[in-house]
Design an enzyme around this catalytic site. Structure first.
Site, short mmCIF file in Angstrom:
data_model
loop_
_atom_site.label_atom_id
_atom_site.label_comp_id
_atom_site.label_asym_id
_atom_site.label_seq_id
_atom_site.Cartn_x
_atom_site.Cartn_y
_atom_site.Cartn_z
N ASP A 120 53.86 35.14 36.55
CA ASP A 120 52.73 35.96 36.08
C ASP A 120 52.29 36.89 37.24
O ASP A 120 52.81 36.78 38.35
CB ASP A 120 51.61 35.07 35.51
CG ASP A 120 50.83 34.32 36.57
OD1 ASP A 120 51.40 34.02 37.63
OD2 ASP A 120 49.65 34.03 36.35
N SER A 125 44.78 37.13 37.01
CA SER A 125 45.91 36.28 36.64
C SER A 125 46.79 36.95 35.59
O SER A 125 47.28 38.04 35.81
CB SER A 125 45.39 34.92 36.19
OG SER A 125 46.45 34.01 36.12
N ASP A 143 51.23 32.29 40.21
CA ASP A 143 50.99 30.85 40.28
C ASP A 143 51.68 30.12 39.12
O ASP A 143 51.73 28.90 39.09
CB ASP A 143 49.49 30.51 40.35
CG ASP A 143 48.66 31.18 39.27
OD1 ASP A 143 49.26 31.81 38.36
OD2 ASP A 143 47.43 31.06 39.32
N ASP A 201 49.84 37.09 39.34
CA ASP A 201 49.39 36.55 40.63
C ASP A 201 50.23 35.37 41.09
O ASP A 201 49.88 34.66 42.03
CB ASP A 201 47.88 36.25 40.62
CG ASP A 201 47.53 35.03 39.80
OD1 ASP A 201 48.17 34.81 38.76
OD2 ASP A 201 46.60 34.30 40.20
#
Ligand code: MG
Length: 450
Positions: free
Chosen positions: A241, A97, A245, A243
Site C-alpha cells: 500500500d 495509508s 505497512d 505507506d
C-alpha cells in the site's frame, strides 16, 4: 462531504476539505505538547499534498523547540524504526495509508517507535479540541535537519535478521513483478528485492503519489499486477500500500493468495525456527491459530489496530504478530507492521519450501474470509451488538472490539465503524460459499433490526 477520521490509527482527512492547515496545526501542536520532547523524526508517503502537510507540521514542531529530522518519502515502518534508532522523542508519518490520493493524514509515533497508545491518543485528541497551546519564543525555536539514509538503514537491518538467509534467497533467482502503486515503497522495495537477488519487473514504481489504481492492496485493485505476473511468467507478484505497512502476494498463475496468507507464511516461518506466542487482531484468519496450534504455541487475539496488537506482543513477549490485512510485525527488528519485513520473510519461506507459491499456499490451513458492510442508518450500533450477544450466548463470544462469535466451522466479527453508519461484518469459513452465506445471514439479521 467527507469526515475527519480520528482514531488510534491517527488522523485522516481530505486535503482542503477536512484536513486543512488549521486542523493540521491543531493536532501537531497537541502532539508536540503531549510528547514534550526535543527531537522528532518525520517522514511522508508520496502523496501530492505531502509538502504542505510536512511544512505545516515541521514549522509547528519547531515552534515548540523540536529539532525536526526529515527522512523524506519513506514507508511508515521506516519512520517507526528510525524513531527508535535515532533515539528521538517521537515520530510523525504524513500519510493516509491506503486511502485515495485526495486524502492525507498524520500517524503519531511514541519514543519507543510504536504508535501512540489509545490512552495517549485520547489525551492528544482532547488537547487538540481544547486548543490550549503554549508555543515557545523566538530564542527557543527548533531547527530542521534532513537524514537521507533511513531506507538503507531499514534494509540493512532486515538483511541482518537471523531468519533471513540472503544466500539461500539469492540462489533461487526469483523473478518478481512488483507493484508499489506510485507510493512510498518504490525505492525501498526495489532495493530490498535487488539485494535478495530477484529479477524485478516494477510497475507503478514512481513515488509521485498519483496512485495508479485504488491503493488498497486487495485482489480487485491488483488486476494489472496479476495479469503481468502471468504474462511475464514470473514466480510471484508483490503489492504494497502507499505507506508500505501492508504486503500481499500473487501466485505464479496470477491469482491473489489472499492478504491473510502474508501473515500466515511469516508465522509458519518464525515458529518453525523459534517457538513462542503469536498475536493477531480479532479479524484475522483462523489459519494463524491452526499454525500456532501445530507448533503447540498460543495465538492471542486483540482489538483491531496495530497498537493493540503491538501492546499485547510486548506484554506476552510474542515472537511474531500482525494483522490479517498483510501486516507482519516482527519483534526482532521492530514491533510495527512492516511490508519490507513481510516480503523478506515470505521470500525466505518460499526459498525454504522450494516450490511454487500456489503449492505453498495449498499446504497452509485453508479458509476464506467474506467482508461486508451492513448499513444501520438510525439504529444504535451498540444495541445491535448487544442483541447478537444475547442471541448467540451459547457460542464462544469475544467482545473486546465489537463482537466475535466463534463456532467449530465458522466465525463472524461484527464491528461498528467510527466513520460511517455501518457495521462491518467479517465472516470466515472453510470455503467462500459458507463464509458468504454466514455473512449474508448476519447482514439480513442486522437489516431486520432497523
Ligand atoms: Mg498502510
Amino acid at each position: 462531504m467527507s469526515k475527519l477520521m480520528v482514531s488510534v490509527s491517527g488522523v485522516r482527512g481530505v486535503i482542503g476539505e477536512t484536513l486543512t492547515p488549521s486542523v493540521i496545526i491543531r493536532y501537531i501542536s497537541a502532539f508536540a505538547q503531549l510528547i514534550n520532547g526535543k527531537k522528532i523524526v518525520i517522514g511522508s508517503d508520496s502523496r501530492v499534498s505531502r509538502e504542505i502537510v510536512k511544512m505545516l507540521a515541521s514549522s509547528t514542531l519547531m515552534n515548540y523547540g523540536y529539532t525536526v529530522i526529515d527522512l523524506g518519502i519513506v514507508p511508515t515502518p521506516t519512520v517507526q524504526f528510525l524513531t527508535e534508532q535515532l533515539e528521538a522523542d517521537a515520530g510523525l508519518v504524513i500519510t493516509a495509508s491506503h486511502n485515495p490520493l485526495e486524502w492525507n493524514g498524520l500517524k503519531f509515533i511514541d519514543s519507543n517507535g510504536l504508535f501512540l497508545s489509545p490512552k495517549k491518543c485520547e489525551q492528544l485528541f482532547k488537547l487538540a479540541d481544547t486548543g490550549q497551546f503554549n508555543y515557545k519564543g523566538w530564542d527557543q525555536i527548533g531547527k530542521l535537519e534532513t537524514y537521507s539514509e533511513a531506507a538503507t538503514d531499514h534494509i540493512n537491518a532486515i538483511l541482518k535478521l537471523s531468519l533471513v538467509d540472503k544466500k539461500l534467497i539469492r540462489s533461487k533467482e526469483f523473478k518478481v513483478v512488483l507493484d508499489t502503486v506510485n507510493g512510498a515503497g518504490g525505492r525501498i522495495m526495489n532495493q530490498l528485492l535487488t539485494e535478495l537477488g530477484c529479477t524485478i519487473i516494477h510497475i507503478n514504481a514512481e513515488e509521485t503519489g498519483m496512485f495508479a489504481h485504488t491503493p488498497e492492496p486487495i485482489p480487485e485493485n491488483l488486476k494489472d499486477l496479476a495479469e503481468r505476473v502471468k504474462n511475464e511468467a514470473a514466480d510471484f507478484g508483490i503489492a504494497v500500500d502507499p505507506d508500505v505497512d501492508r504486503c500481499v502476494f500473487i501466485n505464479e498463475h496470477g491469482q491473489a493468495i489472499g492478504e491473510e496468507y502474508t501473515l500466515a507464511m511469516a508465522v509458519k516461518l518464525v515458529l518453525s525456527k523459534k517457538l513462542g506466542h503469536v498475536v493477531k487482531n480479532m479479524s484475522s484468519s483462523r489459519a494463524i491459530d491452526d499454525i500456532a496450534k501445530y507448533y503447540n504455541c498460543l495465538a492471542y487475539e486483540t482489538a483491531v489496530g496495530e497498537i493493540n496488537v503491538a501492546n499485547k506482543m510486548i506484554e506476552i513477549n510474542a515472537v511474531i504478530g500482525g494483522e490479517g490485512n498483510g501486516g507482519v510485525m516482527l519483534p526482532e527488528i521492530h514491533i510495527g507492521r512492516d511490508a519490507p519485513v513481510a516480503a523478506a520473510l515470505a521470500l525466505q519461506f518460499m526459498a525454504e519450501m522450494n516450490k511454487p507459491l500456489s503449492e505453498i499456499k495449498a499446504d497452509l490451513p485453508h479458509y476464506e474470509i467474506c467482508k461486508l458492510k451492513a448499513p444501520i442508518d438510525t439504529v444504535d450500533p451498540d444495541k445491535v451488538i448487544d442483541y447478537f450477544k444475547t442471541q448467540y450466548q451459547k457460542e464462544k463470544l469475544n467482545d473486546t472490539d465489537g463482537l466475535k462469535i466463534s463456532t467449530q466451522d465458522w466465525w463472524v466479527h461484527l464491528r461498528k465503524s467510527n466513520t460511517e453508519p455501518i457495521i462491518r461484518v467479517i465472516a470466515e469459513a472453510e470455503n467462500m460459499e459458507i463464509a458468504e452465506k454466514i455473512a449474508r445471514q448476519f447482514m439480513d439479521e442486522i437489516k431486520s433490526l432497523s
